[in-house]
Scaffold this active site. Structure first.
Site, PDB file in Angstrom:
ATOM      1  N   CYS A  16     -34.835  18.932  65.773  1.00 11.92           N
ATOM      2  CA  CYS A  16     -33.707  18.040  65.495  1.00 11.92           C
ATOM      3  C   CYS A  16     -33.774  16.748  66.280  1.00 11.92           C
ATOM      4  O   CYS A  16     -32.963  15.844  66.057  1.00 11.92           O
ATOM      5  CB  CYS A  16     -32.385  18.769  65.769  1.00 11.92           C
ATOM      6  N   LYS A  19     -34.047  13.567  64.137  1.00 12.68           N
ATOM      7  CA  LYS A  19     -32.937  12.982  63.392  1.00 12.68           C
ATOM      8  C   LYS A  19     -32.769  11.508  63.727  1.00 12.68           C
ATOM      9  O   LYS A  19     -33.020  11.069  64.851  1.00 12.68           O
ATOM     10  CB  LYS A  19     -31.630  13.733  63.719  1.00 12.68           C
ATOM     11  N   ASP A  49     -19.064  16.440  58.706  1.00 11.02           N
ATOM     12  CA  ASP A  49     -19.165  17.898  58.747  1.00 11.02           C
ATOM     13  C   ASP A  49     -20.593  18.343  58.458  1.00 11.02           C
ATOM     14  O   ASP A  49     -21.466  17.537  58.106  1.00 11.02           O
ATOM     15  CB  ASP A  49     -18.183  18.513  57.752  1.00 11.02           C
ATOM     16  N   ASP A  50     -20.823  19.647  58.575  1.00  9.37           N
ATOM     17  CA  ASP A  50     -22.186  20.175  58.515  1.00  9.37           C
ATOM     18  C   ASP A  50     -22.717  20.387  57.101  1.00  9.37           C
ATOM     19  O   ASP A  50     -23.918  20.521  56.919  1.00  9.37           O
ATOM     20  CB  ASP A  50     -22.240  21.513  59.280  1.00  9.37           C
ATOM     21  N   ASP A  90     -25.805  25.534  59.125  1.00 11.32           N
ATOM     22  CA  ASP A  90     -24.794  24.641  58.553  1.00 11.32           C
ATOM     23  C   ASP A  90     -23.771  25.396  57.704  1.00 11.32           C
ATOM     24  O   ASP A  90     -22.594  25.041  57.674  1.00 11.32           O
ATOM     25  CB  ASP A  90     -25.456  23.566  57.687  1.00 11.32           C
ATOM     26  N   GLY A 138     -38.230  26.036  45.579  1.00 10.77           N
ATOM     27  CA  GLY A 138     -38.407  24.956  46.531  1.00 10.77           C
ATOM     28  C   GLY A 138     -39.249  23.836  45.967  1.00 10.77           C
ATOM     29  O   GLY A 138     -39.492  23.747  44.756  1.00 10.77           O
ATOM     30  N   SER A 140     -42.696  21.075  47.252  1.00  7.75           N
ATOM     31  CA  SER A 140     -43.700  20.777  48.264  1.00  7.75           C
ATOM     32  C   SER A 140     -44.424  19.480  47.926  1.00  7.75           C
ATOM     33  O   SER A 140     -44.573  19.119  46.762  1.00  7.75           O
ATOM     34  CB  SER A 140     -44.720  21.922  48.361  1.00  7.75           C
ATOM     35  N   ASP A 226     -21.897  23.018  64.310  1.00  4.14           N
ATOM     36  CA  ASP A 226     -23.063  23.455  65.077  1.00  4.14           C
ATOM     37  C   ASP A 226     -23.617  22.279  65.862  1.00  4.14           C
ATOM     38  O   ASP A 226     -23.568  21.129  65.446  1.00  4.14           O
ATOM     39  CB  ASP A 226     -24.118  24.159  64.220  1.00  4.14           C
TER      40      ASP A 226
END
EC number: 2.7.9.3
Length: 347
Positions: A16, A19, A49-50, A90, A138, A140, A226
């Site tokens: 993180c 970020k 918010d998360d 989250d 997902g 990629s 969080d």
């Protein structure tokens, strides 16, 4: 091709700490229209918010989030586990229960062997299995630096939704995990963290914040967020701004990983810590004579950090006991909220 390069050597940042600084993010979002035309959108970008929240009916809210970053550990399985735990958090921070995830993968396929990439995916799936959710798909790409994370969908009852803006004057503040993940990761980058320190950090960063689901069932728990890349001060400020309150953080009560103070005193902290302070320091009052290493702990970017919980003061001991019983032995009451200009005072 070297089939086993250190993952952290392939990334300019990690976890993180990658970020964007809070001030940069605010500048990018400035002027973006608020989604007033969608009354079912209960949570958007307004209160930092998360996750986003959409109310489907009287009994159901859908919670949606995405989170991904570059490696802050060299073991590919651990990287996948940490990134997945962080992304799922989250949902828990909004009071929700995750139901499925989608993988986000960007890899320098000319630098990493297929088995390394496979272990990253396996680590993420392992945490999703622990959370009781499938990785249902997902996307990629071939990328210059390794990136992995998840988009996660969750559900909650509208009464169990917990927003930053719902903290109340007088609330006690509880932090569920020890601080210092960014400081530890800075030591990893310089090969200065021993195996026991690494194991401690990984254990913390791969502990699911599922206690958020149970906390949200309590009417005396008013807000949850969080603590990740902006540090305890940055995410505390999100509650302070959202609720229009002044938070007081007791520096001596903050739980720390066992070597956080030692490593911070030795100068192991990330560039993100400095960027964080530059972005929000004007909203924070620090005690006189605070050492730089102490300020570094306050701004330290947490990867898959704990939950910051605002609850009624008379319920604080009971809430803390529930959190510790759920597997968070370092959880502690770290401050309080009061009426006043939005910001934080550290004592």
């Amino acid at each position: 091709m070297n089939e086993h390069p250190r993952l952290t050597s392939l990334a300019h940042g990690g976890g993180c700490g990658c970020k964007l600084a809070p001030s940069v993010l605010r500048d990018l979002l400035a002027g973006q229209p608020v989604a007033h035309a969608f009354p079912q959108l209960l949570v958007g970008t307004e209160t930092s918010d998360d996750a986003a929240v959409w109310q489907v009916d009287d009994n159901t809210c859908v919670i949606a989030t995405t989170d991904f970053f570059m490696p802050m550990v060299d073991d590919p399985r651990d990287f996948g586990r940490i990134a997945a735990t962080n992304a799922i958090s989250d949902i828990y921070a909004m009071g929700g229960r995750p139901i499925m995830a989608l993988a986000i993968l960007g890899m320098p396929i000319d630098k990493l062997a297929p088995e390394q990439i496979r272990k990253i995916l396996e680590g993420g799936r392992e945490i999703c299995d622990e959370a009781g959710i499938p990785v249902a798909g997902g996307h990629s790409i071939d990328a210059p630096e390794p990136i992995y994370g998840l988009a996660v969908i969750g559900l909650c009852h509208p009464s169990e939704l917990r927003r930053n803006a719902d903290a109340k004057p007088g609330d006690a503040l509880i932090l569920t995990k020890g601080l210092g993940v960014g400081i530890y990761s800075a030591a990893i980058k310089k090969e200065a963290l021993d195996t026991s320190g690494l194991a401690e950090m990984v254990a913390s960063a791969t502990t699911l914040n599922r206690v958020g689901v149970e906390l949200a069932k309590r009417a005396d728990v008013h807000a949850i967020t969080d603590v990740t890349g902006f540090g305890i001060l940055g995410h505390g400020l999100e509650i302070a701004r959202g609720a229009g309150l002044r938070l007081q953080i007791d520096l001596g009560s903050l739980p720390l990983l066992s070597r956080t103070a030692e490593l911070a005193k030795a100068g192991f902290f990330t560039g993100a810590s400095t960027r964080n302070w530059a972005a929000y320091g004007s909203e924070v009052t620090l005690p006189e004579g605070l050492d730089d290493w102490q300020k570094a702990i306050l701004t330290d970017p947490q990867t898959s950090g704990g939950l910051l919980v605002a609850c009624a003061p008379e319920a604080a001991k009971s809430v803390l006991a529930d959190i510790r019983a759920a597997g968070f032995p370092l959880a502690a009451i770290v401050g309080s909220a009061a009426e006043g200009s939005a910001g934080i005072t550290v004592i």
